[in-house]
Scaffold this active site. Structure first.
Site, mmCIF file in Angstrom:
data_model
loop_
_atom_site.group_PDB
_atom_site.id
_atom_site.type_symbol
_atom_site.label_atom_id
_atom_site.label_comp_id
_atom_site.label_asym_id
_atom_site.label_seq_id
_atom_site.Cartn_x
_atom_site.Cartn_y
_atom_site.Cartn_z
ATOM 1 C CG HIS A 9 -2.077 -0.905 1.103
ATOM 2 N ND1 HIS A 9 -2.573 -1.624 2.165
ATOM 3 C CD2 HIS A 9 -2.874 -1.195 0.039
ATOM 4 C CE1 HIS A 9 -3.630 -2.328 1.756
ATOM 5 N NE2 HIS A 9 -3.816 -2.083 0.479
ATOM 6 N N GLY A 56 -3.071 -1.764 -8.104
ATOM 7 C CA GLY A 56 -3.922 -2.420 -7.111
ATOM 8 C C GLY A 56 -5.368 -1.959 -7.096
ATOM 9 C CG ASP A 61 -5.135 -5.683 -4.740
ATOM 10 O OD1 ASP A 61 -3.894 -5.676 -4.792
ATOM 11 O OD2 ASP A 61 -5.801 -4.797 -4.178
ATOM 12 C CG ASP A 81 -1.993 2.096 5.714
ATOM 13 O OD1 ASP A 81 -2.016 1.960 6.962
ATOM 14 O OD2 ASP A 81 -2.269 3.168 5.145
ATOM 15 C CG HIS A 88 -8.296 -1.612 -3.624
ATOM 16 N ND1 HIS A 88 -7.844 -0.432 -3.097
ATOM 17 C CD2 HIS A 88 -7.255 -2.469 -3.589
ATOM 18 C CE1 HIS A 88 -6.579 -0.577 -2.751
ATOM 19 N NE2 HIS A 88 -6.200 -1.803 -3.033
ATOM 20 C CG ASP A 91 -10.753 -5.515 -5.857
ATOM 21 O OD1 ASP A 91 -11.876 -6.070 -5.922
ATOM 22 O OD2 ASP A 91 -10.423 -4.586 -6.617
ATOM 23 N NE ARG A 97 -13.167 -15.024 -0.432
ATOM 24 C CZ ARG A 97 -13.430 -13.872 0.206
ATOM 25 N NH1 ARG A 97 -13.310 -13.799 1.505
ATOM 26 N NH2 ARG A 97 -13.809 -12.793 -0.450
#
Length: 124
Positions: A9, A56, A61, A81, A88, A91, A97
């Site tokens: 981030h 991102g 992502d 962060d 997002h 995402d 996951r």
């Protein structure tokens, strides 16, 4: 040779830069990929070859999650962060996951990232 994704981030870009600098010799042994801004920073400052694949917040992502599903990524270093909300966030959760479901090691902080590098060294 592993494929390692490097993502950070905005508030963690300097932390990622310092981390990669510290582990540069080990990381150079692997194929490195990263989101656009992270890869551009690492390539310009450290003269590395980190292949970018997308910004991102604009789907990067998700593009990384797709590469994981295709079996193209062995590890993910994503310095997040956790104090700042991100538009997002869904995402990011999908990426986490995807790593969990596909048994891909994912470091979300420097301590875990250091541990993954240590494991890579011991596998040589």
């Amino acid at each position: 040779m592993k494929t390692i994704a490097l993502v950070a981030h905005n508030q963690k870009k300097s932390v990622m830069l310092a981390w990669v600098k510290r582990h540069r010799d080990e990381l150079k042994k692997h194929q490195l990929i990263g989101t656009t801004n992270t890869s551009e920073l690492l390539n310009s400052v450290l003269d590395l070859e980190v292949k970018g694949f997308g910004h991102g917040p604009n789907g990067g992502d998700i593009l990384l999650a797709a590469q994981i599903l295709e079996g193209k990524v062995d590890e993910v270093i994503f310095l997040i962060d956790a104090e700042t909300p991100h538009g997002h966030e869904h995402d990011i959760q999908t990426l986490i996951r995807t790593c969990v479901l596909n048994n891909v090691p994912m470091a979300l902080n420097v301590a875990t990232a250091d541990y993954l590098v240590k494991l890579n060294k011991s596998e040589e």
